[in-house]
Design an enzyme around this catalytic site. Structure first.
Site, PDB file in Angstrom:
ATOM      1  NE  ARG A  31       8.062  -1.816  -8.921  1.00  0.00           N
ATOM      2  CZ  ARG A  31       7.776  -0.975  -7.922  1.00  0.00           C
ATOM      3  NH1 ARG A  31       8.503  -0.986  -6.818  1.00  0.00           N
ATOM      4  NH2 ARG A  31       6.741  -0.155  -8.015  1.00  0.00           N
ATOM      5  CG  HIS A 116       3.516  -3.810  -1.124  1.00  0.00           C
ATOM      6  ND1 HIS A 116       2.959  -4.746  -1.980  1.00  0.00           N
ATOM      7  CD2 HIS A 116       4.864  -3.894  -1.290  1.00  0.00           C
ATOM      8  CE1 HIS A 116       3.941  -5.360  -2.639  1.00  0.00           C
ATOM      9  NE2 HIS A 116       5.097  -4.861  -2.246  1.00  0.00           N
ATOM     10  CE  LYS A 142       7.799  -7.542  -1.731  1.00  0.00           C
ATOM     11  NZ  LYS A 142       7.895  -6.855  -3.030  1.00  0.00           N
TER      12      LYS A 142
END
Length: 218
Positions: A31, A116, A142
């Protein structure tokens, strides 16, 4: 595959954490947005590990709030050095530019296009649209959405199963833990798991517990 997020603030510590995590996991996610003073040389070091290079923008729930052009250049460095994966947002206007750069440089990097939602899981039809848009751009779709019901869990696993081998689908939160445990069996390329209580998103299952659960299921 099991992926453990590396969420250290310091590059040297992040590399040490990656080496430790790779003893129990298949891959790590750096990250990069959580690191301080990261540069291209640091990205080159990370690209040598089996990893996902993620520089999550603050507008997508990440910690990166700097110059976006610099963020794109860091991604390009990862691509030039054939990082296994990079993860870039569906909402990022330059995601197609990164795919073209990868193709032009004959890099082996696979590009994950991600979405997201930390508040809810969209209904099945909306999730389907999101995944199709992602696969029109990148190699892997994703999505990580907040699961609040069994119906959310079922929709997530149904979508994952329909795009087996081309998708990473995650339900966040307590209700979503089942998707983290069962997702790989349904066709998700990987699942994210925490190590030693350090997680990058709500609902990640500890890697030791996850492996025990998988053993019991077998």
């Amino acid at each position: 595959m099991i992926c453990i997020p590396v969420i250290d603030k310091n590059v040297d510590e992040a590399l040490k954490s990656a080496e430790k995590a790779l003893k129990v996991a298949d891959i790590v996610e750096f990250r990069v947005d959580m690191l301080k003073n990261v540069n291209k040389d640091d990205i080159i070091k990370m690209a040598k590990y089996p990893s996902i290079i993620t520089i999550r923008a603050d507008w997508e729930g990440g910690a990166y709030s700097g110059d976006n052009n610099k963020r794109i250049e860091l991604y390009k460095t990862a691509i030039e050095n054939s990082a296994k994966f990079i993860d870039v947002e569906l909402k990022e206007e330059k995601n197609k530019e990164l795919v073209k750069f990868r193709n032009d440089t004959n890099s082996k990097t696979k590009i994950i296009i991600s979405h997201h939602d930390f508040e809810k899981t969209p209904d099945y039809d909306e999730l389907l649209k999101i995944v199709k848009k992602e696969l029109e751009i990148g190699d892997i779709a994703k999505f990580a959405t907040m699961a609040k019901s069994k119906k959310d869990v079922l929709n997530i696993l149904k979508i994952v199963n329909e795009f087996e081998g081309k998708i990473i689908g995650i339900g966040m939160g307590e209700e979503g833990k089942l998707t983290r445990i069962l997702g790989v069996d349904f066709g998700s390329i990987l699942t994210f798991s925490s190590m030693e209580g350090r997680s990058s998103a709500p609902g990640q299952v500890d890697v030791v517990k996850l492996k025990k659960i998988w053993e019991l299921l077998k």
